[in-house]
Design an enzyme around this catalytic site. Structure first.
Site, PDB file in Angstrom:
ATOM      1  N   PHE A 126       1.060  -1.191  -0.074  1.00  9.44           N
ATOM      2  CA  PHE A 126       0.000  -0.061  -0.001  1.00  9.44           C
ATOM      3  C   PHE A 126       1.033   1.219   0.107  1.00  9.44           C
ATOM      4  O   PHE A 126       1.878   1.318   0.830  1.00  9.44           O
ATOM      5  CB  PHE A 126      -1.092   0.076   1.324  1.00  9.44           C
ATOM      6  CG  PHE A 126      -1.853   1.082   1.087  1.00  9.44           C
ATOM      7  CD1 PHE A 126      -3.065   0.906   0.440  1.00  9.44           C
ATOM      8  CD2 PHE A 126      -1.883   2.201   2.032  1.00  9.44           C
ATOM      9  CE1 PHE A 126      -4.050   1.715   0.253  1.00  9.44           C
ATOM     10  CE2 PHE A 126      -2.878   3.106   1.956  1.00  9.44           C
ATOM     11  CZ  PHE A 126      -3.857   3.058   1.108  1.00  9.44           C
ATOM     12  N   ASP A 203       1.841  -4.770   8.572  1.00 10.41           N
ATOM     13  CA  ASP A 203       0.731  -3.860   8.407  1.00 10.41           C
ATOM     14  C   ASP A 203      -0.411  -4.673   8.580  1.00 10.41           C
ATOM     15  O   ASP A 203      -0.495  -5.559   7.508  1.00 10.41           O
ATOM     16  CB  ASP A 203       0.736  -2.978   7.458  1.00 10.41           C
ATOM     17  CG  ASP A 203      -0.251  -2.106   7.172  1.00 10.41           C
ATOM     18  OD1 ASP A 203      -1.540  -2.286   7.620  1.00 10.41           O
ATOM     19  OD2 ASP A 203      -0.348  -0.860   6.406  1.00 10.41           O
ATOM     20  N   TYR A 228     -10.960   0.942  10.332  1.00  9.89           N
ATOM     21  CA  TYR A 228     -12.374   1.287   9.752  1.00  9.89           C
ATOM     22  C   TYR A 228     -12.735   0.291   8.685  1.00  9.89           C
ATOM     23  O   TYR A 228     -13.623   0.484   7.715  1.00  9.89           O
ATOM     24  CB  TYR A 228     -12.083   2.657   9.197  1.00  9.89           C
ATOM     25  CG  TYR A 228     -10.758   3.238   8.393  1.00  9.89           C
ATOM     26  CD1 TYR A 228     -10.983   2.825   7.149  1.00  9.89           C
ATOM     27  CD2 TYR A 228      -9.975   3.935   8.768  1.00  9.89           C
ATOM     28  CE1 TYR A 228      -9.528   3.309   6.310  1.00  9.89           C
ATOM     29  CE2 TYR A 228      -8.701   4.398   8.220  1.00  9.89           C
ATOM     30  CZ  TYR A 228      -8.653   3.955   6.853  1.00  9.89           C
ATOM     31  OH  TYR A 228      -7.776   4.427   6.008  1.00  9.89           O
TER      32      TYR A 228
END
Lengths: 417, 417
Positions: A126, A203, A228
């Site tokens: 990412f 991560d 989230y």
């Protein structure tokens, strides 16, 4: 596999997690939401939890409510540790963004490996992970080794192993790749890094709440992750960080804020961090946002990560089977590992018209996620996505392809701003 | 000055800001809340604003709501810039905590002054400011010059000037001192630092919404500040940062997150920050918390900082006059500048039994703030504190002292945890 809609209905009827669906808002309308891996749905309990914090604790309790708020970051941390991440109490803290948490732990880890001048990350990771690695390396005069990954199949352990040597201070890696959903082998990578004396900073953004990460069992040293997505904590919800208990006192994060300070309200002359996980805290935590995180984390813990992962695998298998049957003939290709044991909870498909397909699907009540340049990411969330939702979404997808209606949509992705 | 309660009532009747009081929750009960400088009260509009974000945008709009959320950090930034801080649109960004924002700008500023090896801060500044300066200095092999300040009167400009020379890269200073409320001279300090080629990074936590800071007019280069005090953004609400437009492209903050990236969703291979204020952003901003910040900031902008500051000065003058008349005879001493032009909106009193007095006051419906070891901080907030509130609070304070009831309270401050 029986690919009929009736078979999907039958699996929903037998789903031990079926009752969780009703605990999320919007699940009674007919949107087929397959982007829970980007922004999870809102738990129905969230507005009441927010109202409690805002109207009781803030409006009425005023500053006196800090006596309970002060423990929120570790209380939710412990809930995530035990209920979601396979870590121990006192090893997880909530606060700041995933990017800021990644930065703090990366600098702390690099400091703990003096004399080493290489950071390793994955070329397909990412963006924020790659950029933060690059920024830390630039500031410290270190070198970045970007390990190539197959964008569909994920990182080859042998390729990673070839990048590891005694110059490596820290490896930053996603446990579930954001694009393909490919799973990394947390235990094997941790062990391989440890063999050369390096630390791994995981991560877990696309992993937490989707697959068991078993941080303690896998011997993981450091991790951060997002709340989230599968944790349903709300847009931009504060992230979590994990530091193995035995490492905590050896590590010093670079942002010496007062929430990491021992005896914080003595406001003493010199920074003297607490020995435990709170030393990785910085400023005053965002109490309203944390209330929403707590609701989401509690739901995942209640459902159980093993059950969620099992349903996630089953939803993914159905999706892949339907894609093979219905979409591949129209030029769609699977862009995730085919083996469900090597995937997180999302499945990615490639097609040259991916952006046009995404728009056509959204207009037909299917919400996937576009990833540039040619990927459609489909993230069923096992807490609230049904087997029939997958079936119906893929059915609409095949109709779009069959009619070619997507060809009428703009080819350039409009700027989100 | 007429020190009667009737005179205070008369001033409330003539107060042009009086109508704002009804727009805050809890102002119809009889708590005399004098801690708005620690945690501002809740605006009555906040629950509806949160409900809109949570129930409409998140629950119904789902990931599609990012098309509006993406602009929140700069939209509130512009509101603060123009309505509160005297800055220009495009110079203020909301997100992260005050501590994280301070760190980002401090590192960026130090990088922009290569070859200089000194950071200057004030020995009596808020802990997080001093600790973050110390941490950045330690990481870079720089020296910290902690300038002494009179804890009651604030920083003497001549003492600061003596600490400035061409070794200084950055000065970190609060515009309003957290303990005494002493005002710094933003224009004079900025000019003095510029004379030696140093940058000043202002902490506006106790200034924003209380006094005009006029960042553009004063030529300020850099600032950060808190939104949960006079801006009433809620517990732990995200902070703001300010970078003068002309400086933005020269500065590079150290946490290279994807929210600072040009063409963010292209997810390109290398970090390439946007030219404007968003380059100081890092991770996904906390959308729920920002909704509350926006409500609070809008109220302050509507009231106008000049009017708020004028009322704040008047409330402070009344408080000091009543303290002189009623409390000083009982051993209380003023621990703020006596000249109202040299104070922010709070007034601090010193007494050897400050902690016991604080507890006794809280039990009698007066909420002040204790600051170790011997200070009681009284922060009337001009948006919702009346002159009679100040009168009544001081009246209860004198009764506590007169009866000695505070002597019965514990002498050791219990840990907040």
């Amino acid at each position: 596999m029986d690919l009929s809609r009736a078979a999907a209905e039958h699996r929903d009827a037998a789903d031990p997690l079926a009752a969780f669906r009703a605990r999320f808002a919007g699940t009674d309308d007919d949107v087929l939401y397959l982007d829970g891996n980007s922004l999870g749905r809102m738990p129905r309990e969230t507005p009441a939890a927010l109202a409690r914090v805002v109207e009781d604790e803030w409006a009425r309790g005023l500053v006196g409510s800090w006596s309970s708020w002060i423990g929120t970051a570790t209380r939710i941390g412990d809930l995530l540790a035990e209920g979601v991440l396979g870590a121990r109490p006192g090893e997880v803290l909530v606060g700041d963004s995933t990017s800021v948490d990644l930065y703090k732990l990366l600098v702390a880890a690099a400091d703990a490996r003096p004399g080493r001048d290489v950071l390793v990350c994955c070329a397909d990771d990412f963006p924020t992970d790659r950029y933060i690695v690059a920024g830390v390396a630039a500031a410290r005069g270190m070198t970045v080794r970007e390990v190539p990954a197959d964008v569909d199949e994920g990182l080859d352990p042998a390729v990673l192993a070839a990048a590891l040597d005694e110059r490596v201070a820290v490896v930053v890696l996603s446990a579930v790749a954001y694009r393909s959903g490919a799973l990394a082998d947390v235990a094997a990578v941790t062990a391989a890094a440890r063999d050369v004396g390096a630390l791994v900073l995981w991560d877990l953004s696309h992993a937490a709440g989707a697959v068991p990460v078993d941080l303690a069992g896998n011997g993981a040293d450091l991790a951060v992750g997002c709340t989230y997505k599968y944790l349903n904590g709300g847009p931009g919800a504060p992230a979590f960080l994990y530091v193995r208990a035995q490492l905590q006192e050896q590590l010093h994060q670079p942002i010496w804020g007062w929430f990491g300070q021992r005896d914080q309200f003595a406001m003493g002359p010199a920074y003297d961090p607490v020995p435990g996980i709170e030393r990785f805290g910085v400023g005053t935590p965002p109490v309203l946002a944390m209330a929403a995180v707590e609701v989401g984390a509690r739901l995942v813990a209640e459902a159980g990560v093993e059950r969620l992962a099992a349903k996630g695998r089953a939803l993914g298998e159905l999706m892949v089977a339907l894609a093979d049957a219905w979409l591949v003939p129209h030029g769609v290709a699977l862009a995730s590992p085919r083996d469900p044991a090597r995937r997180g909870s999302h499945v990615t498909l490639a097609h040259p018209r991916a952006w046009q397909l995404t728009q056509a699907l959204v207009d037909r009540g299917v919400v996937p996620d576009f990833r540039t340049p040619d990927r459609v990411r489909l993230g069923p969330a096992p807490l609230y996505t049904r087997f029939v939702d997958v079936w119906d979404a893929m059915d609409r997808f095949r109709k779009v392809l069959a009619t070619g209606v997507h060809e009428g949509y703009p080819t350039e992705r409009a700027r989100v701003t």
